[in-house]
Design a protein around this motif. Structure first.
Motif, short mmCIF file in Angstrom:
data_model
loop_
_atom_site.label_atom_id
_atom_site.label_comp_id
_atom_site.label_asym_id
_atom_site.label_seq_id
_atom_site.Cartn_x
_atom_site.Cartn_y
_atom_site.Cartn_z
N ARG A 181 0.68 5.25 -4.17
CA ARG A 181 1.38 4.93 -2.93
C ARG A 181 0.47 4.41 -1.59
NH1 ARG A 181 1.28 8.90 0.91
NH2 ARG A 181 0.48 10.27 -0.50
N GLY B 117 -2.43 6.56 -0.32
CA GLY B 117 -2.02 7.83 -0.70
C GLY B 117 -3.26 8.31 -1.70
N SER C 296 0.70 3.44 6.93
CA SER C 296 2.20 3.38 6.92
C SER C 296 2.47 2.18 8.09
CB SER C 296 2.87 4.39 6.75
OG SER C 296 4.20 4.51 7.16
N ASN D 285 3.68 -2.42 -6.17
CA ASN D 285 3.40 -0.97 -6.88
C ASN D 285 2.84 -1.34 -8.44
OD1 ASN D 285 4.61 2.25 -8.03
ND2 ASN D 285 2.83 1.80 -6.91
#
Length: 384
Positions: free
Chosen positions: A42, A45, A166, A182
């Motif tokens: 992510r 992340g 983000s 991803n």
């Protein structure tokens, strides 16, 4: 930018959607470059999320490294100004003090010498006695004795890394052609010594004119797929980080105490780490997250900030950083491969906007900003 296909927009693959990769993507988009940002996790992340994420130029061993870190802190203020709001940026200032031995953490230099050296280099350091700090700045800290000298490092602060990533990627997508994948990178493809594509581990192949390796701890592995591995000068560091949750907000500043570093991590949250605990980590995540290390860190947290005894552990993680051993970032073009650039660093959170802007400039104009002239990836390819 030299590496273009026909009349189309140039395309750059950015490997890594952490704090550095997201800043590179935004500045490239601002330059009119099409960006494919690729990360197996992510965005924000992984390493970014586990970082203590402090903005600081304290305890740098050389003026050159101080200069870069200080420029990075200043760049964060300019970067935040690009947005209508920057809720990830917290310029709170830091408070630092020594233990009974006159040292702060595991530094070999005395605390006063360290702080005074910073001040001689132009860093803003204000001295207070502990009684004044407890009375006016940070009432949660029970200093003993009350005459303990405390350095107020007013330029410092902290970053909410995942929130920054983000927001930055959303901004990049709003102003340019930016896509997110991803997946991991299986190979950087070449034609001769020219980058031509990224082949991903999900089978997708992305044609690109250039690649920026901003993969953090995975940067050496990504470089190896190019056939030009990093063969010398790589170091790593692990840190145990605890996020504690409670019903209050006991901290106003980033703390760099004799045995604990602590900062707010948002409403009702505090993030803590310790240089002394990190010094005994083995590099094995499972054992390093064991009860002894966690209790050691909690004991230091409770001694430093007694209010944390009412908090509970929300998250515990081992953050691992991989970086050039000389402490300077690897930021710029590899001379032996056309279209390949690197962007990984110690203290990547501090340097991310600075590196992002500098690399976008180099990729699109060929100009190498003066602050990065000795940060070439070439130095990591020279056998020791």
């Amino acid at each position: 930018m030299r590496h273009q296909r026909g009349g189309n927009l140039p395309t750059v693959g950015v490997v890594g959607a952490g704090v550095i990769g997201s800043c590179v993507s935004l500045f490239l988009a601002q330059c009119g470059v099409r960006v494919h940002c690729v990360d197996r996790g992510r965005p924000g992340g992984l390493t970014t999320d586990a970082s203590f994420a402090r903005l600081s130029a304290y305890q740098q061993p050389t003026y050159r490294r101080f200069e870069l870190s200080h420029a990075g802190i200043i760049e964060h203020a300019h970067f935040a100004g690009l947005f209508d709001s920057a809720p990830w940026w917290h310029p709170t200032g830091s408070l630092a003090w020594a233990g009974a031995d006159g040292r702060c953490g595991v530094s070999t230099r005395s605390f006063v010498e360290e702080a005074e050296r910073l001040r001689s280099w132009g860093y803003r350091v204000i001295w207070h006695d502990a009684a004044k700090v407890s009375r006016e700045l940070e009432p949660a800290i029970p200093f003993s004795p009350a005459q303990t000298p405390v350095a107020h490092l007013t330029e410092e602060g902290w970053i909410d890394g995942p929130l920054m990533v983000s927001s930055v990627l959303d901004a990049a997508k709003s102003i340019g052609e930016v896509t997110l994948s991803n997946a991991g990178v299986q190979e950087i493809e070449l034609r001769g010594r020219q980058v031509t594509a990224l082949r991903l581990d999900d089978g997708e192949r992305l044609e690109v004119d250039a690649v920026v390796n901003a993969a953090g701890p995975q940067a050496p592995a990504v470089a190896a797929t190019l056939g030009s591995p990093m063969v010398s000068g790589i170091a790593d560091r692990s840190s145990l980080v605890l996020d504690l949750a409670g019903d209050s907000d006991p901290l106003r500043h980033v703390l760099r105490g004799a045995e604990l570093h602590a900062r707010s991590a948002g409403p009702g949250r505090v993030r803590v780490r310790s240089e002394q605990v990190d010094a005994v980590l083995t590099g094995e995540a499972e054992s390093d997250l064991g009860r002894d290390n966690v209790e050691n860190l909690l004991d230091r947290a409770y001694r430093t900030i007694p209010a944390l005894k009412a908090f509970t552990i929300e998250r515990k993680r081992i953050g691992t950083a991989v970086f050039p051993a000389d402490g300077l970032p690897s930021a710029g073009a590899l001379s032996t491969v056309s279209g390949y650039y690197e962007a990984f660093a110690n203290s990547g959170v501090i340097l991310a906007p600075l590196i992002g802007r500098a690399l976008a400039t180099q990729i699109t104009t060929g100009e190498i900003p003066s602050l990065l002239r000795d940060c070439s990836p070439d130095r990591l390819r020279v056998a020791a």
